[in-house]
Design a protein around this motif. Structure first.
Motif, short mmCIF file in Angstrom:
data_model
loop_
_atom_site.label_atom_id
_atom_site.label_comp_id
_atom_site.label_asym_id
_atom_site.label_seq_id
_atom_site.Cartn_x
_atom_site.Cartn_y
_atom_site.Cartn_z
N ALA A 79 0.81 -1.10 -0.04
CA ALA A 79 0.07 0.02 0.04
C ALA A 79 0.85 1.26 -0.10
CB ALA A 79 -1.04 -0.13 1.16
N VAL A 80 1.93 1.35 0.67
CA VAL A 80 2.81 2.46 0.88
C VAL A 80 3.96 2.55 -0.02
CG1 VAL A 80 1.91 2.92 3.17
CG2 VAL A 80 4.11 1.79 3.10
N ALA A 81 4.24 1.45 -0.72
CA ALA A 81 5.51 1.25 -1.41
C ALA A 81 5.78 2.52 -2.46
CB ALA A 81 5.38 0.04 -2.21
N ASP A 82 4.76 3.02 -2.96
CA ASP A 82 5.20 4.06 -3.97
C ASP A 82 4.72 5.26 -3.62
OD1 ASP A 82 2.63 3.60 -4.28
OD2 ASP A 82 2.49 3.42 -6.54
N ALA A 83 4.08 5.56 -2.24
CA ALA A 83 3.45 6.59 -1.71
C ALA A 83 4.21 8.10 -1.66
CB ALA A 83 2.80 6.40 -0.61
N PHE A 107 8.15 0.94 5.55
CA PHE A 107 7.93 0.60 4.33
C PHE A 107 7.88 1.61 3.07
CE2 PHE A 107 4.76 -2.42 6.90
CZ PHE A 107 5.77 -3.22 7.21
N ALA A 108 7.46 2.91 3.76
CA ALA A 108 7.19 3.92 2.59
C ALA A 108 8.45 4.35 2.07
CB ALA A 108 6.68 5.14 3.40
N PRO A 109 8.82 5.09 0.95
CA PRO A 109 9.84 5.78 0.53
C PRO A 109 10.40 6.74 1.22
CG PRO A 109 8.17 5.48 -1.35
CD PRO A 109 7.53 5.20 0.07
N ALA A 110 11.62 6.90 1.10
CA ALA A 110 12.29 7.84 2.14
C ALA A 110 11.61 9.38 1.95
CB ALA A 110 13.79 8.03 1.93
N HIS A 111 11.32 9.88 0.75
CA HIS A 111 10.66 11.08 0.51
C HIS A 111 9.34 11.09 0.88
CE1 HIS A 111 8.62 8.89 -2.87
NE2 HIS A 111 8.06 9.88 -2.80
N ALA A 112 8.39 10.05 1.49
CA ALA A 112 7.35 10.07 1.77
C ALA A 112 6.99 11.06 3.07
CB ALA A 112 6.54 8.95 1.86
N ILE A 113 6.00 11.66 2.85
CA ILE A 113 5.42 12.46 4.11
C ILE A 113 4.42 11.55 4.92
CG2 ILE A 113 4.23 14.46 5.02
CD1 ILE A 113 5.28 15.95 2.58
N LEU A 114 4.58 11.30 6.24
CA LEU A 114 3.48 10.64 6.88
C LEU A 114 2.64 11.55 7.65
CD1 LEU A 114 6.07 7.70 8.31
CD2 LEU A 114 4.58 7.82 6.24
N ALA A 115 1.34 11.13 7.62
CA ALA A 115 0.47 12.24 8.29
C ALA A 115 -0.83 11.48 9.30
CB ALA A 115 -0.17 13.30 7.36
N THR A 116 -1.05 12.18 10.05
CA THR A 116 -2.20 11.55 11.02
C THR A 116 -3.06 12.53 10.91
OG1 THR A 116 -3.09 10.75 13.23
CG2 THR A 116 -1.50 12.39 12.91
N CYS A 117 -4.48 11.97 10.57
CA CYS A 117 -5.67 13.05 10.66
C CYS A 117 -6.30 13.13 12.06
CB CYS A 117 -6.86 12.12 9.76
SG CYS A 117 -7.76 10.90 10.29
N SER A 118 -5.53 12.89 13.15
CA SER A 118 -5.75 12.85 14.43
C SER A 118 -5.16 14.41 15.02
CB SER A 118 -5.48 11.88 15.35
OG SER A 118 -5.88 10.60 15.15
N PRO A 119 -5.64 15.64 14.58
CA PRO A 119 -4.99 17.01 15.04
C PRO A 119 -4.78 17.09 16.41
CG PRO A 119 -7.30 17.35 14.26
CD PRO A 119 -6.98 15.81 14.31
N THR A 120 -5.32 16.21 17.13
CA THR A 120 -5.09 16.39 18.81
C THR A 120 -3.94 15.83 19.33
OG1 THR A 120 -6.52 14.81 19.31
CG2 THR A 120 -7.58 16.86 19.41
N ILE A 121 -3.34 14.86 18.46
CA ILE A 121 -2.15 14.12 18.85
C ILE A 121 -0.95 15.09 18.16
CG2 ILE A 121 -0.55 12.13 18.31
CD1 ILE A 121 -3.35 10.66 17.94
N SER A 122 0.12 15.14 19.18
CA SER A 122 1.16 15.93 18.73
C SER A 122 2.06 15.01 17.61
CB SER A 122 2.02 16.26 19.90
OG SER A 122 3.32 16.73 19.07
N SER A 123 2.06 15.59 16.41
CA SER A 123 3.03 14.89 15.38
C SER A 123 4.26 14.49 16.02
CB SER A 123 2.84 15.43 14.10
OG SER A 123 3.78 16.75 13.89
N ALA A 124 4.82 15.23 16.95
CA ALA A 124 6.18 14.93 17.47
C ALA A 124 6.13 13.27 18.11
CB ALA A 124 6.69 16.05 18.50
N TYR A 125 5.10 13.22 18.79
CA TYR A 125 4.87 11.88 19.42
C TYR A 125 5.05 10.80 18.48
CZ TYR A 125 2.65 8.06 22.13
OH TYR A 125 2.66 7.00 22.67
#
Length: 191
Positions: A79-83, A107-125
């Motif tokens: 699913a994430v191999a070419d994301a 699993f994801a390519p090094a250039h891929a951005i990872l996002a959560t759709c949970s804005p109350t969670i600090s992405s730093a965590y």
């Protein structure tokens, strides 16, 4: 330039986000590990894309999804191999999200951005569990029916400016306005 987006989770939010991305012209993959849940999410996604509510799918559903550049995938590595952008919209708990981000990072390519759709969670965590902390962001998708046509992009100190700009461009392309919100410091115990 981002062209391939993977949404992790066949949840209601995951289906809505995948439909939004597909309508914007992105090659979109919806990942759900449970085959039965994936089939149901695919049916709901098809209904969203074709403007139907509650109608049954059929043999044409896979072809119709392919026509709008959507694929369904049960295997996370595939699913994430070419994301270019991976948006997590799963129903796992907070420790489970952190574990999921560590797996996505591998699993994801090094250039891929990872996002959560949970804005109350600090992405730093979540970023702390990856090898790309400057490429992990929190997004806030507003729910219909009275939702503003916007998506919150939570800017945090660890994020690279080009990541914020790239995610904002994706939001613009979906026809929504990116609301750039700033979280000034990392929450205690989350870094």
């Amino acid at each position: 330039m981002m062209e391939r987006i993977t949404v992790i989770g066949g949840t209601v939010a995951g289906v809505e986000i995948a439909a939004l991305m597909a309508r914007a012209g992105y090659a979109t993959c919806l990942h759900e590990p449970d085959p039965a849940a994936l089939a149901e999410a695919g049916r709901r996604l098809q209904d969203r894309l074709l403007g139907r509510q509650g109608e049954g799918g059929g043999a044409a559903s896979v072809a119709q999804l392919a026509a709008v550049r959507v694929r369904l995938e049960a295997v996370p590595e595939v699913a994430v191999a070419d994301a270019d952008l991976v948006i997590e919209a799963s129903s796992v708990d907070l420790p489970g999200k952190r574990e999921l981000f560590a797996r996505l990072d591998s699993f994801a390519p090094a250039h891929a951005i990872l996002a959560t759709c949970s804005p109350t969670i600090s992405s730093a965590y979540l970023a702390a569990a990856t090898s790309r902390p400057d490429r992990v962001v929190s997004l806030g998708f507003f729910s219909p029916p009275l939702a503003p046509p916007a998506v919150a992009v939570i800017q945090e100190p660890h994020l690279a400016p080009e990541v914020v700009a790239a995610v904002a461009e994706v939001v613009w392309r979906t026809g929504r306005e990116p609301l750039l919100l700033r979280r000034g410091r990392e929450p205690e115990g989350m870094a």
